[in-house]
Design a protein around this motif. Structure first.
Motif, PDB file in Angstrom:
ATOM      1  N   THR A   1       0.801  -1.231   0.000  1.00 48.29           N
ATOM      2  CA  THR A   1       0.000   0.000   0.000  1.00 48.29           C
ATOM      3  C   THR A   1       0.833   1.280   0.000  1.00 48.29           C
ATOM      4  OG1 THR A   1      -0.221   0.063   2.417  1.00 48.29           O
ATOM      5  CG2 THR A   1      -1.929  -1.127   1.187  1.00 48.29           C
ATOM      6  N   HIS A   2       2.161   1.139  -0.006  1.00 43.67           N
ATOM      7  CA  HIS A   2       2.985   2.359  -0.010  1.00 43.67           C
ATOM      8  C   HIS A   2       4.392   2.014  -0.480  1.00 43.67           C
ATOM      9  CE1 HIS A   2       3.813   6.457   1.932  1.00 43.67           C
ATOM     10  NE2 HIS A   2       5.002   6.061   1.520  1.00 43.67           N
ATOM     11  N   ALA A   3       4.677   2.403  -1.724  1.00 42.34           N
ATOM     12  CA  ALA A   3       6.004   2.138  -2.290  1.00 42.34           C
ATOM     13  C   ALA A   3       6.426   3.350  -3.104  1.00 42.34           C
ATOM     14  CB  ALA A   3       5.935   0.899  -3.187  1.00 42.34           C
ATOM     15  N   HIS A   4       7.730   3.509  -3.260  1.00 48.70           N
ATOM     16  CA  HIS A   4       8.240   4.575  -4.134  1.00 48.70           C
ATOM     17  C   HIS A   4       9.074   3.909  -5.235  1.00 48.70           C
ATOM     18  CE1 HIS A   4       7.042   7.504  -1.073  1.00 48.70           C
ATOM     19  NE2 HIS A   4       7.654   6.753  -0.177  1.00 48.70           N
ATOM     20  N   ILE A   5       8.370   3.381  -6.234  1.00 49.87           N
ATOM     21  CA  ILE A   5       9.110   2.846  -7.391  1.00 49.87           C
ATOM     22  C   ILE A   5       9.305   3.955  -8.420  1.00 49.87           C
ATOM     23  CG2 ILE A   5       8.453   0.423  -7.089  1.00 49.87           C
ATOM     24  CD1 ILE A   5       6.359   0.917  -9.347  1.00 49.87           C
TER      25      ILE A   5
ATOM     26  N   GLY B   1      -1.022  11.983  -1.035  1.00 47.26           N
ATOM     27  CA  GLY B   1       0.049  11.523  -0.173  1.00 47.26           C
ATOM     28  C   GLY B   1       1.378  11.476  -0.891  1.00 47.26           C
ATOM     29  N   GLU B   2       2.503  11.467  -0.144  1.00 48.12           N
ATOM     30  CA  GLU B   2       2.348  11.453   1.284  1.00 48.12           C
ATOM     31  C   GLU B   2       2.498  12.842   1.852  1.00 48.12           C
ATOM     32  OE1 GLU B   2       6.154   8.758   1.472  1.00 48.12           O
ATOM     33  OE2 GLU B   2       5.865   9.615   3.452  1.00 48.12           O
ATOM     34  N   ILE B   3       1.705  13.109   2.885  1.00 50.34           N
ATOM     35  CA  ILE B   3       1.660  14.427   3.489  1.00 50.34           C
ATOM     36  C   ILE B   3       1.791  14.263   5.004  1.00 50.34           C
ATOM     37  CG2 ILE B   3       0.214  15.301   1.613  1.00 50.34           C
ATOM     38  CD1 ILE B   3      -2.209  15.141   3.482  1.00 50.34           C
TER      39      ILE B   3
ATOM     40  N   THR C   1       5.840  -1.498   2.014  1.00 52.13           N
ATOM     41  CA  THR C   1       7.305  -1.567   2.117  1.00 52.13           C
ATOM     42  C   THR C   1       7.943  -0.200   2.371  1.00 52.13           C
ATOM     43  OG1 THR C   1       7.521  -1.303  -0.276  1.00 52.13           O
ATOM     44  CG2 THR C   1       7.594  -3.557   0.601  1.00 52.13           C
ATOM     45  N   ASP C   2       7.329   0.884   1.860  1.00 43.49           N
ATOM     46  CA  ASP C   2       7.982   2.208   1.844  1.00 43.49           C
ATOM     47  C   ASP C   2       9.331   2.122   1.114  1.00 43.49           C
ATOM     48  OD1 ASP C   2       7.967   4.942   2.223  1.00 43.49           O
ATOM     49  OD2 ASP C   2       8.859   4.861   4.216  1.00 43.49           O
ATOM     50  N   CYS C   3       9.430   1.193   0.160  1.00 40.82           N
ATOM     51  CA  CYS C   3      10.671   1.056  -0.596  1.00 40.82           C
ATOM     52  C   CYS C   3      10.951   2.340  -1.364  1.00 40.82           C
ATOM     53  CB  CYS C   3      10.566  -0.130  -1.561  1.00 40.82           C
ATOM     54  SG  CYS C   3       9.433   0.169  -2.927  1.00 40.82           S
TER      55      CYS C   3
HETATM   56 NI    NI Z   1       7.012   6.901   1.881  1.00 37.54          NI
END
Ligand code: NI
Length: 263
Positions: free
Chosen positions: A4-8, A90-92, A202-204
């Motif tokens: 639900t949260h990745a930075h690819i 997001g993200e904020i 992951t917040d990758c």
């Molecule tokens: Ni993040």
């Protein structure tokens, strides 16, 4: 599994995009939310979502990136989020970790983007670091802006703080830190979040989970987060996956693709 949260949306980190998408599909990633931290990264995430069926995106300005914040960005972000796969603002949030932080500017940007989410009828994704008290009080002051839901991403606070966020109706999302061996306090939180409010991510490329700590993280590693949560909650892994799948689709309604029936 859903991340639900990745930075690819870092072209320089993940190399060939086709290979990245194929690898994620092969690893069993059903859907992922590619999260922006300024306008350009939000736009890039939106473009990736157009190129890959299981990628969705969130658009927003991260509190540590306010230097990138330009006149007209909020309108441009709202415009991006009209796309069918734009699932959240997001993200904020607030991040007081670095010296010289302009706390008032962060609060203004956070509030403005909560308002934007509400106008867009979308949920928002909250980043909060070293700022739990102010995050909580801003959320309490702006309760009406929580109408479309919100998630505390990469939660790493105390059980008491988690309980406060839960009382406001927030979802609580766990990332790599819940897998770390010294995460006793976070283990407690993972046990108390109700089954209908838990999410995983992951917040990758940050925060690779055990046993891969210190390496570049990827959405594939979300399984380590799910496995640790299943263990802590004494929930069979397939059931936990189903709970998180349902929660993700409840909060991020556009993941269902019902907006225009296309995706
Ligand atoms: Ni993040």
């Amino acid at each position: 599994m859903i991340d639900t949260h990745a930075h690819i949306n870092y072209p320089e980190r993940y190399g060939d995009e086709g290979a990245l998408f194929a690898g994620l599909a092969a690893a069993g990633i059903e859907k992922l939310i590619d999260v922006g931290w300024n306008y350009d990264s939000s736009l890039y995430a939106a473009q990736q979502a157009e190129r890959c069926p299981f990628v969705y995106f969130a658009a927003g300005i991260h509190p540590s990136n306010l230097a990138d914040f330009q006149e007209g960005d909020l309108e441009r972000i709202a415009q991006l989020l009209r796309r069918p796969k734009g699932v959240a603002v997001g993200e904020i949030g607030l991040d007081y970790h670095y010296d010289g932080t302009d706390e008032e500017a962060q609060k203004r940007a956070f509030t403005a983007q909560m308002e934007l989410a509400h106008e867009c009828r979308l949920p928002f994704i909250i980043h909060s670091r070293d700022a739990a008290a102010d995050t909580l009080s801003l959320l309490k002051q702006n309760r009406r802006l929580l109408e479309y839901g919100a998630v505390m991403h990469c939660f790493s606070g105390s059980p008491e703080t988690a309980a406060e966020y839960l009382k406001l109706g927030l979802y609580v999302s766990f990332a790599g830190p819940v897998t770390f061996k010294n995460a006793r306090r976070l283990d407690e939180v993972a046990k108390i979040v109700p089954a209908d409010r838990i999410l995983a991510e992951t917040d990758c490329p940050y925060l690779a989970p055990e046993p891969l700590r210190g390496t570049q993280n990827t959405p594939k590693n979300v399984r380590y987060v799910y496995e640790k949560l299943a263990l802590l909650r004494e929930t069979p892994l397939p059931l936990l996956e189903e709970q998180i799948r349902r929660n993700a689709h409840t909060l991020f309604k556009k993941l269902n693709g019902t907006d225009n029936g296309k995706i």
